[in-house]
Design a protein around this motif. Structure first.
Motif, mmCIF file in Angstrom:
data_model
loop_
_atom_site.group_PDB
_atom_site.id
_atom_site.type_symbol
_atom_site.label_atom_id
_atom_site.label_comp_id
_atom_site.label_asym_id
_atom_site.label_seq_id
_atom_site.Cartn_x
_atom_site.Cartn_y
_atom_site.Cartn_z
ATOM 1 N N GLN A 1 -5.275 -55.212 -66.471
ATOM 2 C CA GLN A 1 -5.173 -56.532 -65.861
ATOM 3 C C GLN A 1 -4.437 -56.484 -64.524
ATOM 4 O O GLN A 1 -4.817 -57.175 -63.571
ATOM 5 N N THR A 2 -3.380 -55.685 -64.432
ATOM 6 C CA THR A 2 -2.676 -55.574 -63.149
ATOM 7 C C THR A 2 -3.549 -54.881 -62.108
ATOM 8 O O THR A 2 -3.545 -55.269 -60.933
ATOM 9 N N ASN A 3 -4.304 -53.860 -62.521
ATOM 10 C CA ASN A 3 -5.214 -53.201 -61.589
ATOM 11 C C ASN A 3 -6.308 -54.150 -61.114
ATOM 12 O O ASN A 3 -6.723 -54.107 -59.948
ATOM 13 N N ALA A 4 -6.792 -55.006 -62.029
ATOM 14 C CA ALA A 4 -7.812 -55.984 -61.650
ATOM 15 C C ALA A 4 -7.257 -56.965 -60.616
ATOM 16 O O ALA A 4 -7.934 -57.306 -59.636
ATOM 17 N N LEU A 5 -6.025 -57.411 -60.832
ATOM 18 C CA LEU A 5 -5.401 -58.307 -59.855
ATOM 19 C C LEU A 5 -5.248 -57.621 -58.503
ATOM 20 O O LEU A 5 -5.519 -58.229 -57.444
ATOM 21 N N ARG A 6 -4.802 -56.393 -58.519
ATOM 22 C CA ARG A 6 -4.614 -55.650 -57.269
ATOM 23 C C ARG A 6 -5.942 -55.514 -56.521
ATOM 24 O O ARG A 6 -6.005 -55.661 -55.292
ATOM 25 N N GLY A 7 -7.015 -55.230 -57.273
ATOM 26 C CA GLY A 7 -8.313 -55.079 -56.631
ATOM 27 C C GLY A 7 -8.858 -56.389 -56.078
ATOM 28 O O GLY A 7 -9.429 -56.424 -54.986
ATOM 29 N N ILE A 8 -8.686 -57.480 -56.826
ATOM 30 C CA ILE A 8 -9.189 -58.786 -56.376
ATOM 31 C C ILE A 8 -8.487 -59.227 -55.096
ATOM 32 O O ILE A 8 -9.117 -59.660 -54.118
ATOM 33 N N LEU A 9 -7.165 -59.110 -55.089
ATOM 34 C CA LEU A 9 -6.420 -59.554 -53.912
ATOM 35 C C LEU A 9 -6.636 -58.628 -52.724
ATOM 36 O O LEU A 9 -6.539 -59.072 -51.559
ATOM 37 N N ALA A 10 -6.926 -57.348 -52.988
ATOM 38 C CA ALA A 10 -7.204 -56.431 -51.881
ATOM 39 C C ALA A 10 -8.464 -56.839 -51.127
ATOM 40 O O ALA A 10 -8.582 -56.600 -49.914
ATOM 41 N N GLU A 11 -9.398 -57.471 -51.826
ATOM 42 C CA GLU A 11 -10.618 -57.944 -51.172
ATOM 43 C C GLU A 11 -10.333 -59.053 -50.168
ATOM 44 O O GLU A 11 -11.156 -59.319 -49.272
ATOM 45 N N PHE A 12 -9.184 -59.708 -50.302
ATOM 46 C CA PHE A 12 -8.797 -60.770 -49.370
ATOM 47 C C PHE A 12 -7.734 -60.297 -48.387
ATOM 48 O O PHE A 12 -7.075 -61.109 -47.736
ATOM 49 N N GLY A 13 -7.557 -58.993 -48.309
ATOM 50 C CA GLY A 13 -6.617 -58.426 -47.347
ATOM 51 C C GLY A 13 -5.179 -58.418 -47.793
ATOM 52 O O GLY A 13 -4.278 -58.196 -46.980
ATOM 53 N N ILE A 14 -4.916 -58.655 -49.083
ATOM 54 C CA ILE A 14 -3.549 -58.665 -49.610
ATOM 55 C C ILE A 14 -3.314 -57.357 -50.356
ATOM 56 O O ILE A 14 -3.952 -57.084 -51.377
ATOM 57 N N THR A 15 -2.410 -56.537 -49.849
ATOM 58 C CA THR A 15 -2.131 -55.232 -50.452
ATOM 59 C C THR A 15 -0.877 -55.326 -51.306
ATOM 60 O O THR A 15 0.186 -55.744 -50.819
ATOM 61 N N LEU A 16 -0.999 -54.929 -52.559
ATOM 62 C CA LEU A 16 0.131 -54.959 -53.491
ATOM 63 C C LEU A 16 0.543 -53.533 -53.848
ATOM 64 O O LEU A 16 -0.301 -52.633 -53.897
ATOM 65 N N PRO A 17 1.838 -53.302 -54.100
ATOM 66 C CA PRO A 17 2.299 -51.943 -54.431
ATOM 67 C C PRO A 17 1.790 -51.485 -55.785
ATOM 68 O O PRO A 17 1.478 -52.289 -56.664
ATOM 69 N N VAL A 18 1.704 -50.181 -55.943
ATOM 70 C CA VAL A 18 1.276 -49.593 -57.211
ATOM 71 C C VAL A 18 2.435 -49.657 -58.198
ATOM 72 O O VAL A 18 3.596 -49.454 -57.838
ATOM 73 N N GLY A 19 2.109 -49.943 -59.437
ATOM 74 C CA GLY A 19 3.142 -50.024 -60.464
ATOM 75 C C GLY A 19 3.319 -51.438 -60.960
ATOM 76 O O GLY A 19 3.338 -52.396 -60.170
ATOM 77 N N HIS A 20 3.459 -51.562 -62.274
ATOM 78 C CA HIS A 20 3.551 -52.880 -62.905
ATOM 79 C C HIS A 20 4.769 -53.657 -62.426
ATOM 80 O O HIS A 20 4.668 -54.835 -62.040
ATOM 81 N N VAL A 21 5.921 -53.029 -62.417
ATOM 82 C CA VAL A 21 7.164 -53.719 -62.068
ATOM 83 C C VAL A 21 7.145 -54.163 -60.611
ATOM 84 O O VAL A 21 7.469 -55.326 -60.284
#
Length: 348
Positions: free
Chosen positions: A139-159
C-alpha cells in the motif's frame, strides 16, 4: 513403548477430506491400500495396534501427529522433498502413501520434529505479522507510485513516507497539483495503513508476552543480533534443539553453510545452500547486518571486513549466531559475552 524398529509402518498421505493409507503386513507381506474419511481417521488409529505412522510434514501434519501420537503410536514426519525421491510412476494418493511408507524406513532421512500447540501458535503470529507487513509495503509503494505520477516524490521507507506525506500533500494542494478527490482517497489509504500498523504492533506485543513466559527465548535474546522476532521464531520453529547433533548441523539446516559440489575427489565450495527455513535465515541475516552496522564493531568483524565482501561477513556472523543459539539451548548453558568476544579474537 516399543522401539521403532519393531513397529509396523503405516504410510499416511494427508488430505482435506479423504486420507490414503499404505500398510504392508509384516508376516505375509500383503499390501493394503485403503482410503479413510477425515471423521473416521482417529477412530481407525484408536483401534489399530501400536505402529510407526509416517506422514509428510505439511500444514496439518503437526495436528495429526499430536492426535495420533496421543493414541499410543509413534509418529514420523518426513520432509516432502525427500519423500518425492521414492515416488514411482504417476502421482496419485496411493503412490504418495507408498512413497511415504518407503521413505519412513530410510535411516538417512532426518525426521521433522512435531511442533507443540504453543510452537504453532507462535509461528502463526509470525505468519500473520509477515502477511500484514507485505500488505503495508504494497500500500505504501502504491501511494508512492501514484503521487510520483503527479510529480510528488516521497522517500523510500514506511516511516519516512508517513513523516513527509502530509506536508507534501498540503504543498501539492496549494500548488493545485492534486484534485480534492485524489487527496481524500490518499487520506483514506493512510488510515488503512495506520490500522495495519496497529495490528502489527498488537501481534508484536503478543510475541513479547510469549517471550516473557519462555526461558528458552529469553536465553538466546542475550546473543548480539537476536531480538524479539528472531528469538521467538527460533524456538517456535525448532523447539527441541537437541535433535541436531551440533551447531554446524543446525546452521546447515537453516541454510547458512556453503554448498559443496564434488567429483573425482575434488570438492568445490559455492555460496550458501539457502535450504531450510527461509524466514529464520532472513531474521538471522537481518540481525547480523544490524550488529555489523553499529559504530563499535568487534575486532573479529573488522578484520573480516578488511579481507571479505560485506555480505560474506554478514552470513558468517549469522552462521555464528545460529551456532551459538544451538549451544545455549541444546546444552542449557548461559550465554557468555566474555567467551563470545574471546572466541572472536581467536577466530580472527
Amino acid at each position: 513403548m516399543q522401539s521403532t524398529a519393531n513397529l509396523p509402518v503405516i504410510g499416511l498421505d494427508l488430505a482435506k477430506s479423504v486420507f490414503q493409507l499404505h500398510i504392508v503386513d509384516v508376516e505375509t507381506g500383503e499390501i493394503q491400500r485403503r482410503q479413510i474419511k477425515r471423521a473416521k481417521l482417529t477412530e481407525f488409529f484408536a483401534k489399530c495396534p501400536p505402529s510407526l505412522v509416517a506422514m509428510e510434514a505439511c500444514g496439518t501434519a503437526h495436528h495429526w501427529a499430536r492426535a495420533i501420537g496421543a493414541l499410543g503410536h509413534r509418529v514420523k514426519l518426513l520432509p516432502g522433498q525427500h519423500v518425492k525421491a521414492f515416488l514411482l510412476r504417476d502421482k496419485t494418493d496411493a503412490m504418495d502413501a507408498q512413497a511415504i511408507w518407503v521413505a519412513a524406513q530410510q535411516p538417512h532421512i532426518k525426521p521433522v520434529p512435531v511442533k507443540t500447540e504453543r510452537q504453532q501458535t507462535c509461528m502463526a503470529l509470525h505468519g500473520m505479522r509477515r502477511q500484514l507487513m507485505k500488505i503495508r509495503i504494497m500500500q505504501t509503494n502504491a501511494l508512492r507510485g501514484i503521487l510520483a505520477e503527479f510529480g510528488i516524490t516521497l522517500p523510500v521507507g514506511h516511516v519516512q513516507l508517513l513523516k513527509t506525506i502530509q506536508g507534501e500533500l498540503a504543498k501539492a494542494q496549494q500548488a493545485d497539483l492534486l484534485s480534492t478527490d485524489l487527496v481524500v482517497s490518499v487520506q483514506e489509504q493512510l488510515k488503512r495503513i495506520d490500522a495495519l500498523q496497529e495490528d502489527i504492533d498488537h501481534l508484536g506485543q503478543r510475541l513479547r508476552a510469549m517471550i516473557r513466559e519462555d526461558r528458552q527465548m529469553q536465553a538466546i535474546q542475550q546473543i548480539p543480533g537476536v531480538g524479539d522476532l528472531t528469538a521467538s521464531a527460533l524456538v517456535g520453529s525448532v523447539g527441541d534443539f537437541t535433535t541436531f547433533r551440533s551447531g554446524r548441523q543446525f546452521a546447515s539446516w537453516v541454510g547458512l553453510v556453503p554448498r559443496q559440489v564434488g567429483t573425482g575427489g575434488k570438492t568445490q565450495q559455492l555460496g550458501i545452500s539457502k535450504r531450510g527455513d527461509t524466514y529464520l535465515r532472513t531474521l538471522l541475516i537481518a540481525g547480523a547486518r544490524s550488529v555489523i552496522a553499529r559504530t563499535e564493531r568487534s575486532s573479529w568483524i573488522s578484520r573480516l571486513l578488511e579481507r571479505c565482501h560485506y555480505n560474506v561477513v554478514v552470513v558468517a556472523l549469522a552462521n555464528k549466531m545460529a551456532r551459538t543459539a544451538w549451544a545455549v539451548l541444546a546444552k542449557g548453558a548461559t550465554f557468555d559475552h566474555v567467551k563470545w568476544n574471546s572466541t572472536e579474537s581467536v577466530n580472527a
